[in-house]
Design a protein around this motif. Structure first.
Motif, short mmCIF file in Angstrom:
data_model
loop_
_atom_site.label_atom_id
_atom_site.label_comp_id
_atom_site.label_asym_id
_atom_site.label_seq_id
_atom_site.Cartn_x
_atom_site.Cartn_y
_atom_site.Cartn_z
N THR A 2 0.80 -1.21 0.00
CA THR A 2 0.00 0.00 0.00
C THR A 2 0.84 1.26 0.00
O THR A 2 0.36 2.31 -0.39
N ALA A 3 2.08 1.20 0.44
CA ALA A 3 2.94 2.38 0.48
C ALA A 3 4.39 1.94 0.37
O ALA A 3 4.73 0.83 0.74
N LEU A 4 5.20 2.83 -0.16
CA LEU A 4 6.62 2.53 -0.24
C LEU A 4 7.24 2.57 1.14
O LEU A 4 6.83 3.38 1.98
N PRO A 5 8.23 1.72 1.42
CA PRO A 5 8.90 1.78 2.72
C PRO A 5 9.71 3.06 2.83
O PRO A 5 10.11 3.66 1.84
N ARG A 6 9.90 3.50 4.05
CA ARG A 6 10.77 4.64 4.34
C ARG A 6 12.13 4.11 4.76
O ARG A 6 12.24 3.03 5.30
N VAL A 32 17.72 -11.22 7.28
CA VAL A 32 17.24 -9.92 7.72
C VAL A 32 16.80 -10.03 9.17
O VAL A 32 16.51 -11.10 9.66
N GLU A 33 16.80 -8.88 9.83
CA GLU A 33 16.32 -8.79 11.20
C GLU A 33 15.21 -7.75 11.23
O GLU A 33 15.20 -6.82 10.43
N THR A 34 14.27 -7.94 12.14
CA THR A 34 13.15 -7.01 12.25
C THR A 34 13.06 -6.47 13.67
O THR A 34 13.53 -7.09 14.61
N ALA A 35 12.45 -5.32 13.77
CA ALA A 35 12.21 -4.69 15.07
C ALA A 35 10.94 -3.86 14.97
O ALA A 35 10.57 -3.40 13.89
N ARG A 36 10.28 -3.66 16.10
CA ARG A 36 9.08 -2.83 16.17
C ARG A 36 9.32 -1.68 17.14
O ARG A 36 9.20 -1.86 18.35
N PRO A 37 9.69 -0.50 16.61
CA PRO A 37 9.86 0.65 17.50
C PRO A 37 8.56 0.96 18.23
O PRO A 37 7.49 0.95 17.64
N VAL A 38 8.67 1.22 19.53
CA VAL A 38 7.46 1.51 20.33
C VAL A 38 7.35 2.97 20.72
O VAL A 38 6.31 3.40 21.21
N LEU A 45 5.62 1.09 13.33
CA LEU A 45 6.12 0.59 12.05
C LEU A 45 7.02 -0.62 12.28
O LEU A 45 7.43 -0.89 13.41
N LEU A 46 7.32 -1.34 11.23
CA LEU A 46 8.22 -2.48 11.30
C LEU A 46 9.53 -2.08 10.64
O LEU A 46 9.54 -1.65 9.49
N ALA A 47 10.63 -2.19 11.37
CA ALA A 47 11.96 -1.89 10.84
C ALA A 47 12.60 -3.19 10.38
O ALA A 47 12.49 -4.23 11.05
N VAL A 48 13.27 -3.15 9.23
CA VAL A 48 13.93 -4.32 8.66
C VAL A 48 15.35 -3.91 8.28
O VAL A 48 15.55 -2.88 7.65
N ARG A 49 16.33 -4.73 8.71
CA ARG A 49 17.73 -4.44 8.37
C ARG A 49 18.45 -5.71 7.94
O ARG A 49 18.02 -6.83 8.22
N ASP A 50 19.59 -5.53 7.31
CA ASP A 50 20.46 -6.62 6.89
C ASP A 50 21.31 -7.04 8.09
O ASP A 50 22.01 -6.22 8.68
N SER A 51 21.29 -8.31 8.43
CA SER A 51 22.04 -8.77 9.60
C SER A 51 23.55 -8.64 9.41
O SER A 51 24.29 -8.58 10.39
N LYS A 52 24.02 -8.54 8.17
CA LYS A 52 25.46 -8.38 7.93
C LYS A 52 25.92 -6.95 8.20
O LYS A 52 27.11 -6.70 8.30
N ASP A 53 24.98 -6.01 8.29
CA ASP A 53 25.32 -4.60 8.50
C ASP A 53 24.43 -4.02 9.59
O ASP A 53 23.58 -3.17 9.33
N PRO A 54 24.61 -4.45 10.84
CA PRO A 54 23.69 -4.04 11.90
C PRO A 54 23.70 -2.54 12.20
O PRO A 54 22.72 -2.02 12.72
N ALA A 55 24.75 -1.83 11.85
CA ALA A 55 24.78 -0.39 12.07
C ALA A 55 24.31 0.39 10.83
O ALA A 55 24.22 1.60 10.86
N GLY A 56 24.04 -0.34 9.76
CA GLY A 56 23.66 0.30 8.50
C GLY A 56 22.20 0.72 8.45
O GLY A 56 21.54 0.84 9.49
N PRO A 57 21.69 0.93 7.26
CA PRO A 57 20.32 1.43 7.10
C PRO A 57 19.27 0.38 7.43
O PRO A 57 19.55 -0.83 7.47
N ALA A 58 18.08 0.86 7.65
CA ALA A 58 16.92 -0.01 7.87
C ALA A 58 15.77 0.56 7.05
O ALA A 58 15.72 1.75 6.77
#
Length: 74
Positions: A2-6, A32-38, A45-58
């Motif tokens: 329904t919408a593009l990810p940010r 990938v790893e996921t997180a739910r900011p509260v 929202l649901l955050a998704v990141r690459d597990s090989k780059d934990p400090a990188g973008p999500a």
């Protein structure tokens, strides 16, 4: 979807989130790893990141967009 990810430039922009890795993941750090900011502007929202780059973008998805994305994978 329904919408593009940010994009979040670095995961340090999501303080205090707990990142979860799939139980299907291997020890090779190739998933990938996921997180739910509260709190903050990303709450709900649901955050998704690459597990090989934990400090990188999500990427941030609405729950509806993520559900649509994962449904399309089946």
């Amino acid at each position: 979807m329904t919408a593009l990810p940010r994009n979040v430039p670095t995961t340090s922009d999501l303080p205090g989130v707990r990142w979860l890795r799939s139980s299907h993941s291997t020890g090779a750090n190739n998933c990938v790893e996921t997180a739910r900011p509260v709190t903050g502007p990303c709450a709900g929202l649901l955050a998704v990141r690459d597990s090989k780059d934990p400090a990188g973008p999500a990427l941030l998805f609405s729950p509806e967009s993520w559900a649509g994305f994962t449904a399309a994978l089946h």
